[in-house]
Design a protein around this motif. Structure first.
Motif, mmCIF file in Angstrom:
data_model
loop_
_atom_site.group_PDB
_atom_site.id
_atom_site.type_symbol
_atom_site.label_atom_id
_atom_site.label_comp_id
_atom_site.label_asym_id
_atom_site.label_seq_id
_atom_site.Cartn_x
_atom_site.Cartn_y
_atom_site.Cartn_z
ATOM 1 N N SER A 174 23.311 -16.309 7.485
ATOM 2 C CA SER A 174 23.880 -16.336 8.739
ATOM 3 C C SER A 174 22.850 -17.088 9.733
ATOM 4 C CB SER A 174 24.634 -15.299 9.331
ATOM 5 O OG SER A 174 23.382 -14.418 9.753
ATOM 6 N N GLN A 175 21.544 -16.813 9.293
ATOM 7 C CA GLN A 175 20.558 -17.419 10.175
ATOM 8 C C GLN A 175 19.951 -18.728 9.754
ATOM 9 O OE1 GLN A 175 17.446 -14.647 10.194
ATOM 10 N NE2 GLN A 175 18.755 -12.831 10.481
ATOM 11 N N ALA A 176 20.840 -19.423 8.789
ATOM 12 C CA ALA A 176 20.215 -20.656 8.313
ATOM 13 C C ALA A 176 20.653 -21.993 9.113
ATOM 14 C CB ALA A 176 20.754 -20.996 6.599
ATOM 15 N N PRO A 177 19.955 -22.834 9.174
ATOM 16 C CA PRO A 177 20.448 -24.276 9.912
ATOM 17 C C PRO A 177 21.742 -24.698 8.965
ATOM 18 C CG PRO A 177 18.099 -24.219 9.369
ATOM 19 C CD PRO A 177 18.553 -23.171 8.826
ATOM 20 N N GLY A 178 22.552 -25.106 9.864
ATOM 21 C CA GLY A 178 23.779 -25.663 9.237
ATOM 22 C C GLY A 178 25.167 -24.600 9.089
ATOM 23 N N VAL A 179 24.727 -23.189 9.209
ATOM 24 C CA VAL A 179 25.672 -22.216 8.974
ATOM 25 C C VAL A 179 26.074 -21.832 10.367
ATOM 26 C CG1 VAL A 179 26.220 -19.955 8.145
ATOM 27 C CG2 VAL A 179 24.743 -21.296 6.965
ATOM 28 N N ARG A 180 27.200 -22.560 10.976
ATOM 29 C CA ARG A 180 27.471 -22.325 12.354
ATOM 30 C C ARG A 180 28.433 -21.454 12.471
ATOM 31 N NH1 ARG A 180 27.491 -27.521 10.392
ATOM 32 N NH2 ARG A 180 29.456 -27.527 9.901
ATOM 33 N N ASP A 181 29.506 -20.978 11.819
ATOM 34 C CA ASP A 181 30.351 -20.191 12.063
ATOM 35 C C ASP A 181 30.516 -19.410 10.656
ATOM 36 O OD1 ASP A 181 31.950 -21.788 10.404
ATOM 37 O OD2 ASP A 181 32.614 -23.049 12.347
ATOM 38 N N ILE A 182 31.702 -18.328 10.800
ATOM 39 C CA ILE A 182 32.132 -17.705 9.739
ATOM 40 C C ILE A 182 32.500 -18.505 8.460
ATOM 41 C CG2 ILE A 182 34.552 -17.089 10.250
ATOM 42 C CD1 ILE A 182 31.948 -14.492 8.919
ATOM 43 N N ASP A 183 33.219 -19.514 8.806
ATOM 44 C CA ASP A 183 33.928 -20.313 7.611
ATOM 45 C C ASP A 183 32.439 -20.817 7.054
ATOM 46 O OD1 ASP A 183 36.229 -19.842 8.433
ATOM 47 O OD2 ASP A 183 36.783 -21.706 9.219
ATOM 48 N N ASP A 184 31.512 -21.469 7.570
ATOM 49 C CA ASP A 184 30.393 -21.859 6.856
ATOM 50 C C ASP A 184 29.597 -20.737 6.176
ATOM 51 O OD1 ASP A 184 30.491 -24.267 8.119
ATOM 52 O OD2 ASP A 184 29.152 -23.853 9.782
ATOM 53 N N LEU A 185 29.615 -19.518 6.754
ATOM 54 C CA LEU A 185 28.823 -18.570 5.972
ATOM 55 C C LEU A 185 29.717 -18.151 4.667
ATOM 56 C CD1 LEU A 185 26.902 -16.228 5.835
ATOM 57 C CD2 LEU A 185 28.218 -14.818 7.427
ATOM 58 N N VAL A 267 23.714 -25.839 0.857
ATOM 59 C CA VAL A 267 24.860 -25.172 1.694
ATOM 60 C C VAL A 267 24.362 -24.856 3.122
ATOM 61 C CG1 VAL A 267 25.646 -23.654 -0.126
ATOM 62 C CG2 VAL A 267 23.674 -22.907 1.183
ATOM 63 N N THR A 268 23.125 -25.250 3.414
ATOM 64 C CA THR A 268 22.667 -25.061 4.779
ATOM 65 C C THR A 268 22.766 -26.573 5.493
ATOM 66 O OG1 THR A 268 20.440 -25.384 4.001
ATOM 67 C CG2 THR A 268 21.189 -23.217 4.248
ATOM 68 N N GLY A 269 22.611 -27.662 4.678
ATOM 69 C CA GLY A 269 22.756 -28.667 5.479
ATOM 70 C C GLY A 269 21.290 -29.238 6.069
#
Length: 273
Positions: A174-185, A267-269
């Motif tokens: 959840s702290q990774a760049p590119g993980v912006r919201d719960i869907d990304d996570l 996954v983090t972009g």
């Protein structure tokens, strides 16, 4: 909420002919919880351990799980049975049902004991280091307990140590760049888990095949070499030919590490330098 149940237990004891049956209590306590669908047994992790009894061999869920793990490590899950575990522990089979009600609960305890080893990876100051440590620890655990890989990717593992590992992994991602919201996570976790389960199952399957056949990858390639050469000479499979002729046999651990980094980058972009 404890309730008493005697009939099924007494019938089972009589059928099994358990030599320790005279040590059993007349009634077994069942712990139930209320759900929207009616009463259901408490999960094995929330039930208290049975009261110690005056018996030559003391038992606990941890001791039963450790014995089951040792047997599964040696012979696989297919050979695992309550009777074998009881024999290893030096008790009658029915005594184990005070601690686990069925095979599923036994597997739950075994899996969570392995997750306790994975949880030792701990937290790191940087999210990527935490994820890498957890995944590498998971690979180590799966190679040490090959049956563990058979149980990955099926039903969710919800024991306390499994939840701790899941929390650490999710919190780090959840702290990774590119993980912006719960869907990304959710997508990041899904991609990571899919890679990990697939990679571990493939590696362990190859190990098992080599053991069972006495043939490693090099031997297998040599045996099928003439056939493959004839097929590649047709010119119908030019890319496969490049892989076979020019490609090196990659080390399993190195390949796992490389692909894991690629997954995290994806996954983090944000590619990792």
């Amino acid at each position: 909420m404890p309730v008493q149940d005697s009939g099924q237990r007494q019938a089972a004891e009589a059928t099994a002919g358990d030599g320790d049956s005279h040590l059993h209590l007349r009634y077994r306590t069942l712990y139930l919880m209320d759900t929207p669908y009616g009463s259901a047994p408490l999960p094995v992790w929330e039930r208290p351990e049975p009261q110690p009894r005056a018996a030559p061999v003391s038992l606990s869920r941890a001791k039963i799980a450790a014995t089951a793990i040792r047997l599964a490590d040696a012979d696989g899950l297919e050979a695992l049975s309550v009777r074998k575990i009881a024999k290893e522990l030096g008790v009658g089979p029915m005594r184990l049902y005070d601690y686990v009600t069925n095979r599923s609960e036994l597997l739950d305890l075994m899996v969570d004991a392995v997750y306790a080893q994975i949880a030792e990876a701990g937290q790191h100051s940087e999210w990527r280091a935490t994820v890498l440590a957890i995944v590498h620890r998971t690979r180590d655990a799966a190679l040490a307990h090959e049956w563990f890989a058979d149980l990955l990717g099926a039903r969710p593992h919800l024991g306390p140590h499994a939840l701790a590992v899941g929390e650490s992994t999710a919190a780090a991602l959840s702290q990774a760049p590119g993980v912006r919201d719960i869907d990304d996570l959710q997508r990041a976790l899904g991609a990571l888990n899919a890679f990990m389960v697939g990679a571990l199952r493939r590696e362990i399957t190859e190990r098992r095949t080599a053991r069972s056949t006495g043939t490693d990858v090099s031997d297998w390639q040599a045996a099928l070499g003439p056939y493959l050469t004839r097929m590649l000479d047709t010119g119908h499979f030019p890319t496969v030919a490049r892989l076979v002729i020019d490609g090196a046999h990659l080390d399993a651990e190195e390949t796992f590490d490389h692909n894991l980094i690629a997954i995290l980058d994806g996954v983090t972009g944000h590619p990792h330098a």
